[in-house]
Design an enzyme around this catalytic site. Structure first.
Site, mmCIF file in Angstrom:
data_model
loop_
_atom_site.group_PDB
_atom_site.id
_atom_site.type_symbol
_atom_site.label_atom_id
_atom_site.label_comp_id
_atom_site.label_asym_id
_atom_site.label_seq_id
_atom_site.Cartn_x
_atom_site.Cartn_y
_atom_site.Cartn_z
ATOM 1 C CE LYS A 25 14.953 15.230 3.859
ATOM 2 N NZ LYS A 25 15.509 16.385 4.562
ATOM 3 C CG ASP A 80 16.226 16.766 10.543
ATOM 4 O OD1 ASP A 80 16.619 15.929 9.724
ATOM 5 O OD2 ASP A 80 15.592 17.792 10.234
ATOM 6 C CD GLN A 110 15.497 19.866 3.492
ATOM 7 O OE1 GLN A 110 14.880 18.937 3.992
ATOM 8 N NE2 GLN A 110 16.740 19.731 3.084
HETATM 9 N N1 GUN Z 1 19.539 19.989 4.814
HETATM 10 C C1 GUN Z 1 20.528 19.172 4.419
HETATM 11 N N2 GUN Z 1 20.460 17.994 5.082
HETATM 12 C C2 GUN Z 1 19.408 18.077 5.910
HETATM 13 C C3 GUN Z 1 18.830 17.176 6.850
HETATM 14 O O1 GUN Z 1 19.277 16.044 7.072
HETATM 15 N N3 GUN Z 1 17.737 17.644 7.501
HETATM 16 C C4 GUN Z 1 17.227 18.882 7.300
HETATM 17 N N4 GUN Z 1 16.165 19.244 8.002
HETATM 18 N N5 GUN Z 1 17.744 19.740 6.443
HETATM 19 C C5 GUN Z 1 18.828 19.345 5.750
#
Ligand code: GUN
Length: 284
Positions: A52, A119, A96
């Site tokens: 990211k 998100d 996350q």
């Molecule tokens: N863990 C797995 N997929 C995601 C996601 O799309 N966003 C976040 N914040 N955590 C995750």
């Protein structure tokens, strides 16, 4: 059979975000900013967070990482979210998941300002998606839709089957397919005759988290198969929820793992972050 190239589609999306970012900088002197919060030492989360941050660099965003120790308390994490909510140079906040077990992810998500919730996990944004009036779309399902669009795969009138009903993928995935007039079925662990239901799908999305769960007998000839899984096979090798080698020849289109849905999740995150920046700065 055509393999859908998630890396290529994601590169297209990121390139358009990069150009939009340049425009924002040139016209308004604004740089979109994303704060990424990671708690503990989960190795998969570490890889996702690094990817990211790398994507932020590629498109010209400012990114900040907040790596907190495993033993961080709920109060400390909420305090950080509050601080980030108040920072003008942070347009998007991403915590996350999964969080360590002693932390309450629901409370953390609800503490994020919905306008910075890139998100689209906050109840306000989930509700807006249900109503079809959203600012942000959840990253993985929106990434899947983007792949379908770029390959000119239409959803209208198709039998769409989603395996998995998580809040992050399965449920919003079903909703986005419905918004495009698909006839949607969401399957889960209590579904009767799962293989039979799947084998009627024109578009089959696997989001169960079980390696090679979807086998050839569950797939209709000519189906579009989208694999959201990030699993490990019996040898510890990265694989998806679909038994790719045995399923691929039955499909019209199929996504690989890696190089399918994964890169698309990050591309959507970039789109959401620049959108958040524009909304917060009243730029349309
Ligand atoms: N863990 C797995 N997929 C995601 C996601 O799309 N966003 C976040 N914040 N955590 C995750």
């Amino acid at each position: 059979m055509q393999i859908i190239d998630g890396k290529k589609v994601s590169a297209n999306v990121k390139e358009s975000v990069r150009l939009e970012t340049l425009e924002l900088k040139n016209n308004y002197g604004i740089t979109p900013g994303l704060a990424v919060v990671i708690v503990g030492n989960d190795p998969a989360s570490r890889v996702y967070v690094n990817n990211k941050k790398k994507a932020c660099e590629q498109v010209g965003f400012m990114s900040e990482e907040y790596a907190l120790p495993e033993e961080t308390t709920q109060e400390e994490l909420l305090e950080l979210v509050k601080t980030l909510n108040g920072k003008d140079d942070v347009n998007g906040i991403l915590v996350q998941l999964p969080l360590p077990k002693h932390l309450d992810d629901k409370a953390v998500i609800e503490a994020i300002n919905p306008k910075k919730d890139v998100d689209a996990f906050h109840a306000v944004n989930v509700g807006k998606i249900m109503l079809g009036e959203y600012d942000f779309l959840p990253c993985t399902p929106a990434g899947v839709m983007e792949m379908l669009h770029q390959y000119n795969i239409t959803v209208e009138g198709k039998n769409c089957v989603v395996i998995g009903r998580s809040n992050i993928v399965g449920k919003p995935m079903g909703m986005l397919l419905l918004h495009e007039n698909g006839t949607v079925t969401i399957c889960h662990s209590k579904t009767k005759n799962l293989a039979g239901v799947c084998s009627n799908a024109d578009i089959l999305v696997a989001a169960v988290g079980i390696p090679k769960f979807v086998t050839a007998d569950m797939v209709k000839d000519g189906a579009v198969v989208i694999d959201v899984g990030m699993d490990r096979d019996e040898n510890g090798k990265l694989c998806g929820d679909v038994d790719f080698e045995n399923v691929k020849d039955k499909c019209s289109y199929i996504t690989p793992v890696p190089g399918g849905v994964g890169p698309m999740t990050i591309a959507t995150l970039m789109k959401n972050t620049i959108k958040a920046c524009k909304i917060q700065n009243n730029i349309n």
